[in-house]
Enzyme design. Structure first.
Site, PDB file in Angstrom:
ATOM      1  N   LYS A  32       0.850  -1.200   0.000  1.00 37.31           N
ATOM      2  CA  LYS A  32       0.000   0.000   0.000  1.00 37.31           C
ATOM      3  C   LYS A  32       0.880   1.243   0.000  1.00 37.31           C
ATOM      4  O   LYS A  32       1.764   1.400   0.839  1.00 37.31           O
ATOM      5  CB  LYS A  32      -0.917   0.045   1.222  1.00 37.31           C
ATOM      6  CG  LYS A  32      -1.806   1.306   1.228  1.00 37.31           C
ATOM      7  CD  LYS A  32      -2.842   1.263   2.329  1.00 37.31           C
ATOM      8  CE  LYS A  32      -2.386   1.890   3.622  1.00 37.31           C
ATOM      9  NZ  LYS A  32      -2.347   3.350   3.618  1.00 37.31           N
ATOM     10  N   ASP A  59      -3.410   4.360  -2.118  1.00 37.03           N
ATOM     11  CA  ASP A  59      -4.387   4.864  -1.137  1.00 37.03           C
ATOM     12  C   ASP A  59      -4.377   6.399  -1.136  1.00 37.03           C
ATOM     13  O   ASP A  59      -3.775   7.017  -0.270  1.00 37.03           O
ATOM     14  CB  ASP A  59      -3.988   4.296   0.236  1.00 37.03           C
ATOM     15  CG  ASP A  59      -4.889   4.747   1.361  1.00 37.03           C
ATOM     16  OD1 ASP A  59      -6.020   5.189   1.092  1.00 37.03           O
ATOM     17  OD2 ASP A  59      -4.453   4.654   2.529  1.00 37.03           O
ATOM     18  N   LYS A  61      -7.389   8.267  -1.678  1.00 35.37           N
ATOM     19  CA  LYS A  61      -8.704   8.743  -1.188  1.00 35.37           C
ATOM     20  C   LYS A  61      -9.205   9.981  -1.931  1.00 35.37           C
ATOM     21  O   LYS A  61      -9.393  11.055  -1.351  1.00 35.37           O
ATOM     22  CB  LYS A  61      -8.643   9.045   0.311  1.00 35.37           C
ATOM     23  CG  LYS A  61      -8.253   7.869   1.187  1.00 35.37           C
ATOM     24  CD  LYS A  61      -8.327   8.223   2.661  1.00 35.37           C
ATOM     25  CE  LYS A  61      -7.951   7.076   3.568  1.00 35.37           C
ATOM     26  NZ  LYS A  61      -6.521   6.738   3.553  1.00 35.37           N
ATOM     27  N   ASP A  64     -13.576  14.874  -5.079  1.00 35.20           N
ATOM     28  CA  ASP A  64     -13.673  16.145  -5.804  1.00 35.20           C
ATOM     29  C   ASP A  64     -14.913  16.065  -6.682  1.00 35.20           C
ATOM     30  O   ASP A  64     -15.680  15.103  -6.576  1.00 35.20           O
ATOM     31  CB  ASP A  64     -12.384  16.366  -6.629  1.00 35.20           C
ATOM     32  CG  ASP A  64     -12.073  17.851  -6.827  1.00 35.20           C
ATOM     33  OD1 ASP A  64     -13.005  18.614  -7.150  1.00 35.20           O
ATOM     34  OD2 ASP A  64     -10.903  18.237  -6.668  1.00 35.20           O
ATOM     35  N   THR A 119     -12.023   6.504  10.422  1.00 42.56           N
ATOM     36  CA  THR A 119     -12.091   6.017  11.809  1.00 42.56           C
ATOM     37  C   THR A 119     -11.751   7.131  12.801  1.00 42.56           C
ATOM     38  O   THR A 119     -11.980   6.988  13.991  1.00 42.56           O
ATOM     39  CB  THR A 119     -11.137   4.814  12.016  1.00 42.56           C
ATOM     40  OG1 THR A 119      -9.907   5.091  11.349  1.00 42.56           O
ATOM     41  CG2 THR A 119     -11.732   3.557  11.456  1.00 42.56           C
ATOM     42  N   ARG A 211       2.706  -0.968  10.849  1.00 39.64           N
ATOM     43  CA  ARG A 211       3.767  -1.079  11.842  1.00 39.64           C
ATOM     44  C   ARG A 211       4.037  -2.472  12.410  1.00 39.64           C
ATOM     45  O   ARG A 211       5.206  -2.774  12.700  1.00 39.64           O
ATOM     46  CB  ARG A 211       3.534  -0.046  12.954  1.00 39.64           C
ATOM     47  CG  ARG A 211       3.797   1.371  12.442  1.00 39.64           C
ATOM     48  CD  ARG A 211       3.131   2.426  13.281  1.00 39.64           C
ATOM     49  NE  ARG A 211       1.683   2.367  13.148  1.00 39.64           N
ATOM     50  CZ  ARG A 211       0.833   3.165  13.798  1.00 39.64           C
ATOM     51  NH1 ARG A 211       1.306   4.072  14.623  1.00 39.64           N
ATOM     52  NH2 ARG A 211      -0.466   3.053  13.598  1.00 39.64           N
TER      53      ARG A 211
END
Ligand code: C5P
Length: 233
Positions: A32, A59, A61, A64, A119, A211
């Protein structure tokens, strides 16, 4: 292939990212690439990672007006990424335009998934700042249904929402879920976490893991453990 572990390569530079990927010899993890790396290193880092044989979830996102998103998606499609995404909050027309922009002349296109509510947005923020006075799970499911109606392939969601998304939108509608931690690992800044094994049980199609792999003492071993747990072995 459905069901895979996607490694979130949240590094600031191309050099660090490629050095990290150099550690893998036998396997080619699904990677990613997020905003930080893409805005810093540009499309060249996508081409470089693709040339090494990795699949890529870009990624970015997008959010518009429909025409702008359509044209931007056309550019991303030519980069030959495997998954890209947008904010469902852009509306049905924007999502339909995105699908059109992504679709190549031969009819193929990368998978397109939608972000429902971030989130970082909780019920209180949604009501007080966005003036949406409905229960958050209801908003997430409505956005997922909008995404399906517009022709998207799935949504990014919490693993804890994956089961509900499948029950509302069907098993073929993809759920891509971050917030994954090993049972014996640090949780860090993620609020609601799930292990790879639990994400499998709940029905996540792809898990996004950063991570726990990138910051591990032995990232390759951590990746292998993650793949094994997610495969139910
Ligand atoms: O390091 P960690 O495993 O927490 O990384 C999770 C990845 O998934 C990060 O790239 C983060 O930006 C992304 N993500 C997330 N939660 C969302 C959407 C994306 O953690 N709701």
């Amino acid at each position: 292939m459905k069901r895979d572990v996607i490694v979130a390569c949240d590094f600031p530079t191309a050099e660090q990212t490629l050095a990290f990927l150099d550690g893998f010899s036998d396997e080619k993890p699904f990677v990613k690439i997020g905003m930080e790396l893409y805005y810093g290193a540009g499309p060249e880092i996508v081409r470089a990672i693709k040339a090494r044989g990795h699949k890529i979830f870009l990624d970015l996102k997008l959010h518009d007006i429909p025409n702008t998103v359509k044209k931007a998606m056309h550019v991303l499609s030519a980069l030959d990424v495997d998954i890209c995404n947008l904010h469902c909050a852009g509306g049905l027309d924007m999502m339909r335009a995105a699908v059109e922009g992504l679709t190549r002349e031969d009819g193929t296109r990368p998978l397109l998934i939608g972000v429902t509510q971030l989130t970082s947005i909780d019920q209180t923020r949604m009501e007080n700042e966005l003036l949406i006075n409905r229960p958050l799970p209801e908003v997430v499911m409505q956005y997922a249904q909008n995404a399906k109606a517009a022709g998207l392939d799935g949504v990014v969601c919490s693993p804890l929402e994956a089961e509900k998304v499948h029950s509302v939108c069907g098993d073929g509608f993809l759920t891509v879920t971050p917030g994954i931690r090993f049972a014996d690992g640090a949780v860090g800044d993620q609020q609601r976490v799930t292990t790879p094994a639990k994400a499998r049980e709940i029905g996540s199609d792809y898990i996004v893991v950063g991570r726990p792999i990138t910051a591990a003492d032995d990232p390759v071993a951590a990746y292998r453990r993650c793949v094994k747990e997610f495969a139910g072995e």
